[in-house]
Design an enzyme around this catalytic site. Structure first.
Site, PDB file in Angstrom:
ATOM      1  CB  SER A 119      -0.802   0.086   1.183  1.00  0.00           C
ATOM      2  OG  SER A 119      -1.679  -1.147   1.258  1.00  0.00           O
ATOM      3  CG  HIS A 140      -2.405  -0.947  -3.928  1.00  0.00           C
ATOM      4  ND1 HIS A 140      -3.082   0.124  -3.781  1.00  0.00           N
ATOM      5  CD2 HIS A 140      -2.344  -1.467  -2.949  1.00  0.00           C
ATOM      6  CE1 HIS A 140      -3.527   0.144  -2.835  1.00  0.00           C
ATOM      7  NE2 HIS A 140      -2.946  -0.758  -2.005  1.00  0.00           N
ATOM      8  CG  ASN A 191      -4.017   3.752   0.516  1.00  0.00           C
ATOM      9  OD1 ASN A 191      -5.262   3.578   0.730  1.00  0.00           O
ATOM     10  ND2 ASN A 191      -3.435   2.402   0.182  1.00  0.00           N
TER      11      ASN A 191
HETATM   12  P1  NAI Z   1      -2.684  -9.871   6.492  1.00  0.00           P
HETATM   13  O1  NAI Z   1      -1.847  -9.475   7.959  1.00  0.00           O
HETATM   14  O2  NAI Z   1      -4.019 -10.061   6.570  1.00  0.00           O
HETATM   15  O3  NAI Z   1      -1.865 -11.007   5.683  1.00  0.00           O
HETATM   16  C1  NAI Z   1      -0.454 -11.152   5.477  1.00  0.00           C
HETATM   17  C2  NAI Z   1      -0.328 -12.252   5.509  1.00  0.00           C
HETATM   18  O4  NAI Z   1       1.166 -12.545   5.096  1.00  0.00           O
HETATM   19  C3  NAI Z   1      -0.307 -13.276   6.757  1.00  0.00           C
HETATM   20  O5  NAI Z   1      -1.267 -14.359   6.641  1.00  0.00           O
HETATM   21  C4  NAI Z   1       0.967 -13.712   7.111  1.00  0.00           C
HETATM   22  O6  NAI Z   1       1.135 -14.915   7.581  1.00  0.00           O
HETATM   23  C5  NAI Z   1       1.645 -13.874   5.760  1.00  0.00           C
HETATM   24  N1  NAI Z   1       3.125 -13.745   5.751  1.00  0.00           N
HETATM   25  C6  NAI Z   1       3.987 -12.771   6.459  1.00  0.00           C
HETATM   26  N2  NAI Z   1       5.207 -12.925   6.128  1.00  0.00           N
HETATM   27  C7  NAI Z   1       5.425 -14.200   5.136  1.00  0.00           C
HETATM   28  C8  NAI Z   1       6.453 -14.499   4.356  1.00  0.00           C
HETATM   29  N3  NAI Z   1       7.636 -13.997   4.528  1.00  0.00           N
HETATM   30  N4  NAI Z   1       6.269 -15.403   3.593  1.00  0.00           N
HETATM   31  C9  NAI Z   1       4.798 -15.788   3.295  1.00  0.00           C
HETATM   32  N5  NAI Z   1       3.718 -15.255   3.994  1.00  0.00           N
HETATM   33  C10 NAI Z   1       3.991 -14.299   4.815  1.00  0.00           C
HETATM   34  O7  NAI Z   1      -2.234  -8.366   5.824  1.00  0.00           O
HETATM   35  P2  NAI Z   1      -2.968  -7.979   4.406  1.00  0.00           P
HETATM   36  O8  NAI Z   1      -4.042  -7.002   4.779  1.00  0.00           O
HETATM   37  O9  NAI Z   1      -3.598  -9.021   3.503  1.00  0.00           O
HETATM   38  O10 NAI Z   1      -1.971  -6.956   3.582  1.00  0.00           O
HETATM   39  C11 NAI Z   1      -0.950  -7.615   2.951  1.00  0.00           C
HETATM   40  C12 NAI Z   1      -0.480  -6.620   1.691  1.00  0.00           C
HETATM   41  O11 NAI Z   1      -1.381  -5.884   1.150  1.00  0.00           O
HETATM   42  C13 NAI Z   1       0.161  -5.566   2.504  1.00  0.00           C
HETATM   43  O12 NAI Z   1       1.626  -4.964   1.914  1.00  0.00           O
HETATM   44  C14 NAI Z   1      -0.802  -4.275   2.649  1.00  0.00           C
HETATM   45  O13 NAI Z   1      -0.334  -3.220   2.624  1.00  0.00           O
HETATM   46  C15 NAI Z   1      -1.249  -4.745   1.345  1.00  0.00           C
HETATM   47  N6  NAI Z   1      -2.853  -4.067   1.190  1.00  0.00           N
HETATM   48  C16 NAI Z   1      -3.687  -4.258   2.231  1.00  0.00           C
HETATM   49  C17 NAI Z   1      -4.920  -3.582   2.074  1.00  0.00           C
HETATM   50  C18 NAI Z   1      -6.147  -3.870   3.046  1.00  0.00           C
HETATM   51  O14 NAI Z   1      -7.022  -3.194   2.977  1.00  0.00           O
HETATM   52  N7  NAI Z   1      -5.800  -4.742   4.226  1.00  0.00           N
HETATM   53  C19 NAI Z   1      -5.177  -3.154   0.583  1.00  0.00           C
HETATM   54  C20 NAI Z   1      -4.438  -3.135  -0.186  1.00  0.00           C
HETATM   55  C21 NAI Z   1      -3.121  -3.505  -0.129  1.00  0.00           C
END
Ligand code: NAI
Length: 284
Positions: A119, A140, A191
């Site tokens: 993000s 994104h 954002n």
């Molecule tokens: P989340 O915390 O729900 O999921 C992240 C996942 O990545 C977790 O399941 C974790 O176990 C896994 N993970 C962490 N390190 C890892 C690694 N080294 N290898 C494999 N898996 C790993 O987070 P979310 O919300 O899905 O965000 C993920 C990305 O998407 C971030 O960069 C965030 O900024 C971006 N994003 C989030 C949005 C939102 O509304 N939450 C919208 C658009 C982008």
């Protein structure tokens, strides 16, 4: 390469699961990699739940048929044959640069795209740890991925035009989503506008100016927003909201981007919104 058939997704949380789902629904072969067995199991369960909901609503013919195209595992090396890998792990620069270094070593096709769903982290920081910055870019998505049609395409200064155009074709023609273009600036288009708005709502709540319910209702009823800014923060995740605010503040040094203390304390407390059951609101 003219089309993408084999997609890899790293991270199967809120966003990774959504990205895996839309790619599989578009007929792609999808391999998702999580950090451990428990997280992989939770990711698979998240996918099953979302797909069975889609089937119940008549959006897809069969959840099983889509799930057959998705493998969730823990071995990063299995991504070797992918034509596109979308990274959706935690919003942490060190974790993401380490992952991009590994993907650069693992993914064999020189034409493959290494994309980040970040993000707020500059794409250039991820591109420059690889030997193939021409094939690194931001793709994104928006939460919930199966519902929201927007995708921001974010090439860095070093991304090849062919890379962006291949990603555009994938997003547009394969996923049926709408792409907008953004330069590689913290927050990209959406954002950079949305987060200061959410932070203002948190400051308003923090100062006792109005209740969470009234702030949200005000924007829903008075400005026709589908949900208020505090409900939106709970949906995004307060940890992600804070991380994006910090990146925006670091880049532009404007007070409007600084995370308010209430947001920081809630993140410290583990009150991260919907994903932990409590944020500005409580979820069953
Ligand atoms: P989340 O915390 O729900 O999921 C992240 C996942 O990545 C977790 O399941 C974790 O176990 C896994 N993970 C962490 N390190 C890892 C690694 N080294 N290898 C494999 N898996 C790993 O987070 P979310 O919300 O899905 O965000 C993920 C990305 O998407 C971030 O960069 C965030 O900024 C971006 N994003 C989030 C949005 C939102 O509304 N939450 C919208 C658009 C982008």
């Amino acid at each position: 390469m003219t089309a993408i058939e084999r997609v890899g997704v790293v991270g199967c949380g809120l966003m990774g699961a959504g990205i895996a789902e839309v790619a599989a629904r578009a007929g792609k072969d999808v391999l998702v990699v999580e950090s451990g067995d428990a997280a992989a199991k939770a990711g698979r369960a998240r996918l099953e739940k979302s797909l069975s909901r889609a089937a119940d609503r008549g959006k897809i013919a069969s959840a099983e048929e889509v799930l057959e195209r998705i493998t969730v595992g823990t071995d990063l090396e299995a991504l070797a044959d992918r034509e596109l890998v979308v990274e959706a792990i935690v919003e942490d620069e060190a974790a993401k640069t380490e992952l991009f270094r590994a993907l650069d070593r693992i993914v064999t096709s020189p034409d493959a795209i290494l994309a980040s769903n970040t993000s707020s982290i500059p794409i250039m920081k991820l591109a420059t740890v690889t030997e193939r910055p021409t094939h690194v870019m931001g793709i994104h998505f928006f939460n919930p991925v199966p519902v929201l049609s927007l995708v921001e395409l974010v090439p860095s200064l070093l991304t090849a035009t062919e890379t962006t155009e291949l990603a555009r074709a994938f997003v547009h023609e394969d996923l049926g989503k709408h792409a907008i273009d953004s330069q590689d600036r913290a927050g990209f288009v959406v954002n950079a506008l949305l987060i200061p708005f959410v932070l203002s709502a948190i400051r308003m709540l923090e100062s006792g100016f109005a209740t969470a319910e009234d702030i949200d209702e005000g924007l829903v009823r008075g400005a026709a927003h589908p949900q208020g800014p505090l409900a939106l923060a709970d949906l995004i995740g307060l940890d992600t909201t804070k991380a994006v605010a910090e990146s925006l503040y670091e880049e532009f040094k404007e007070p409007l981007y600084a995370p308010p203390p209430l947001l920081a304390r809630m993140v410290d407390a583990g009150l991260l919104g919907r994903k932990t059951g409590r944020g500005f609101y409580t979820y069953a």
